[in-house]
Design a protein around this motif. Structure first.
Motif, short mmCIF file in Angstrom:
data_model
loop_
_atom_site.label_atom_id
_atom_site.label_comp_id
_atom_site.label_asym_id
_atom_site.label_seq_id
_atom_site.Cartn_x
_atom_site.Cartn_y
_atom_site.Cartn_z
N THR A 45 -0.87 -0.89 -6.91
CA THR A 45 -0.56 -1.90 -6.24
C THR A 45 -0.90 -2.90 -5.37
OG1 THR A 45 0.77 -0.16 -5.01
CG2 THR A 45 2.13 -0.39 -7.06
N HIS A 84 10.36 -2.69 -6.26
CA HIS A 84 8.93 -2.37 -6.01
C HIS A 84 8.08 -2.58 -7.51
CE1 HIS A 84 5.75 0.37 -5.53
NE2 HIS A 84 6.50 1.43 -6.62
N ASP A 87 5.40 -4.63 -7.65
CA ASP A 87 3.76 -3.74 -7.29
C ASP A 87 2.45 -3.58 -7.68
OD1 ASP A 87 4.97 -5.18 -4.31
OD2 ASP A 87 6.29 -3.06 -4.45
N HIS A 88 3.94 -3.02 -8.97
CA HIS A 88 2.81 -2.78 -10.04
C HIS A 88 2.34 -3.70 -10.99
CE1 HIS A 88 3.33 1.66 -9.06
NE2 HIS A 88 4.22 1.56 -8.91
N ASN A 121 3.14 -3.19 -1.28
CA ASN A 121 3.50 -2.63 -1.55
C ASN A 121 4.18 -2.63 -0.12
OD1 ASN A 121 5.09 -0.15 -1.65
ND2 ASN A 121 3.07 1.02 -3.00
#
Length: 136
Positions: A45, A84, A87-88, A121
């Protein structure tokens, strides 16, 4: 090859963290001459960029990331804080690696260029960054 890993505390807010001073210390410790510096972030991330900092470009980059990859519920990957999953996806746009030429122990970058860690992240406030110098 000479290699070392550092720890970077990025905190709980998205950040563009300038690594240039850390790289200069690393190159001095490596007694670097001419060669290639490779920077690697072993995280799913975070990413690396070469960008101007301090004149607003770093803030512009974070704003652009928010526009292209909004922190909302559109993401299939849903663990962690709200949004979230984006972020990946970040490393697909800002890769977790960068390679920069080194001449006479110094990075060969433009006047305003810095090598930076980009971390959006907010669930992971500590990152590792590996520097590797391959003599030429």
């Amino acid at each position: 090859m000479f290699s070392a890993e550092i720890e970077v505390r990025t905190g709980a807010e998205p950040v563009v963290h300038d690594l240039t001073r850390d790289i200069e210390k690393f190159l001095a410790a490596a007694n670097a001459g001419d060669g290639l510096l490779h920077v690697w972030v072993p995280h799913a991330t975070a990413g690396l960029v070469v960008i101007e900092t301090g004149a607003g470009s770093d803030d512009d980059l974070l704003r652009a990331i928010d526009e292209v990859l909004p922190r909302d519920n559109r993401w299939t990957h849903r663990h962690g804080s709200h949004g979230h999953g984006r972020d990946h996806v970040l490393p697909a746009f800002l890769p977790p690696y960068a390679s920069v030429p080194v001449v006479d122990g110094s990075l060969v970058t433009g006047t305003w260029q810095s090598v930076c860690l980009v971390d959006t992240n907010i669930d992971n406030p500590v990152r590792r960054v590996r520097f590797s110098f391959l003599a030429g």
